[in-house]
Design an enzyme around this catalytic site. Structure first.
Site, short mmCIF file in Angstrom:
data_model
loop_
_atom_site.label_atom_id
_atom_site.label_comp_id
_atom_site.label_asym_id
_atom_site.label_seq_id
_atom_site.Cartn_x
_atom_site.Cartn_y
_atom_site.Cartn_z
N THR A 115 -4.44 -6.73 8.49
CA THR A 115 -4.29 -6.67 9.86
C THR A 115 -4.21 -8.22 10.45
OG1 THR A 115 -5.66 -4.69 9.76
CG2 THR A 115 -5.56 -5.89 11.96
N SER B 41 -10.27 -8.79 7.32
CA SER B 41 -9.40 -9.25 8.63
C SER B 41 -10.51 -9.25 9.94
CB SER B 41 -8.22 -8.30 9.38
OG SER B 41 -7.28 -8.45 8.25
N ASP C 154 -7.41 4.98 -5.07
CA ASP C 154 -8.47 5.12 -4.20
C ASP C 154 -8.75 6.75 -3.79
OD1 ASP C 154 -9.93 5.10 -2.02
OD2 ASP C 154 -8.70 4.21 -0.43
N SER D 180 0.76 -1.22 -0.01
CA SER D 180 0.03 -0.15 -0.01
C SER D 180 0.95 1.00 -0.07
CB SER D 180 -0.88 -0.02 1.33
OG SER D 180 -0.01 0.15 2.44
N GLY E 174 -10.78 -4.70 4.06
CA GLY E 174 -11.10 -4.90 5.41
C GLY E 174 -11.46 -6.34 5.81
N ASN F 175 -9.38 -8.77 0.37
CA ASN F 175 -7.90 -8.34 1.05
C ASN F 175 -7.71 -8.62 2.48
OD1 ASN F 175 -7.91 -7.04 -1.47
ND2 ASN F 175 -7.86 -5.00 -0.90
N ASP G 40 -1.56 -1.04 -3.77
CA ASP G 40 -2.75 -0.92 -3.03
C ASP G 40 -2.85 0.47 -2.53
OD1 ASP G 40 -5.19 -2.32 -1.97
OD2 ASP G 40 -4.44 -2.56 0.01
N HIS G 41 -4.19 0.99 -2.45
CA HIS G 41 -4.59 2.14 -1.77
C HIS G 41 -3.91 3.46 -2.30
CE1 HIS G 41 -8.11 0.59 0.50
NE2 HIS G 41 -7.37 -0.11 1.05
#
Ligand code: G3H
Ligand code: ZN
Length: 269
Positions: A221, A199, A96, A40, A197, A218, A74-75
């Site tokens: 965490t 996780s 993003d 990211s 998100g 994805n 990513d992001h």
């Protein structure tokens, strides 16, 4: 997407350090599944704003793998970083602009997607901000299916991250997804859907989301939770232990095991 054709999803795991890349690929090899390594913009910031060193490490780990490994950026919020993706070995990016208004998101993402396509990159973007990126959890945000269809048509993205109840950086797996919304998004949107998100999402919710149409899952965490728990357990009461290899080795194994379990759940053989 091959995983999708077999009724599953691709899983993408966030790389922060070299140990992440090693653990993720080891976990994928143990599962015998292909995997996506994603780095990211946030991780790039951690590496003093330099993408090249950590990307080079991830590429080297990927090349030595016995299973297929893809590299994804990513992001990305800073459009200039997109130009660094292809030269550093990435085949795809996530741009993003989800913090922007709908109109600004469309304009910025359409420009980014055109820029990426010219560079031969596959582009994911986000509509309906998935919370938790900087502690600002907005659990009520949802992506509207009609708006999502219009957004994909207007931007030309290859995949779409949607807000369906997950949030970034959850350490407990207590998220509840809106499965009816996932089905409606899947019906309305002509490109693969991405769940961020993940996780914080329990296994049964993840498998239901994949059955409902989520194509890329994805996970970040959960890897750090396993890794750091192993570091803590190894170091507890051991002040003489100072060699990082002594605590990073069990941490890397714990992370690899987490990857193996997630891939067995999500990606069919
Ligand atoms: O883009 C990265 C993922 O959305 C990771 O989210 O750290 O909450 O698993 P997570
Ligand atoms: Zn994310």
């Amino acid at each position: 997407m091959a995983a999708r054709a077999r009724g599953g999803a691709a899983a993408a795991f966030n790389v922060i350090t070299v140990e992440h890349a090693e653990a993720i690929v080891t976990g994928a090899e143990a599962a015998g599944r292909p995997v996506i390594l994603q780095i990211s913009e946030n991780a790039v910031r951690f590496h003093h704003g330099r993408l090249a060193p950590i990307a080079a490490a991830a590429v080297a780990v990927a090349r030595a793998s016995t299973v297929p490994v893809a590299l994804h950026l990513d992001h990305v919020e800073c459009a200039e970083l997109l130009d660094e993706a292809a030269p550093n070995g990435f085949g795809s990016v996530m741009y993003d602009a989800s913090r922007m208004s709908y109109a600004d998101n469309v304009a910025a993402t359409a420009a980014a997607a055109a820029r990426c396509r010219a560079l031969g990159l596959w582009v994911e973007s986000e509509l309906g901000e998935v919370g938790g990126k900087d502690g600002a959890h907005a659990p009520g945000v949802r992506t509207d299916p009609d708006e999502a269809a219009a957004y994909v048509a207007a931007t030309g993205v290859d995949a779409l991250a949607v807000a369906v109840g997950s949030a970034h950086a959850m350490r407990e797996r207590t998220a509840r997804l809106d499965h009816e919304l996932i089905a409606r998004l899947h019906a309305a949107v002509p490109v693969p859907l991405v769940l961020h998100g993940s996780s914080g999402v329990p296994d049964r919710e993840l498998t239901a989301a994949v059955s409902g149409g989520m194509a890329k899952i994805n996970i970040g965490t959960a890897l750090n939770t396993a890794f750091t728990a192993a570091v803590r357990a190894t170091l507890a009461g051991r002040p003489e232990l100072v060699d990082p290899r002594k605590y990073l080795t069990p941490a890397r194994i714990a992370m690899a095991d987490t990857v193996t379990a997630a891939l067995r759940l999500l990606t069919p053989l």
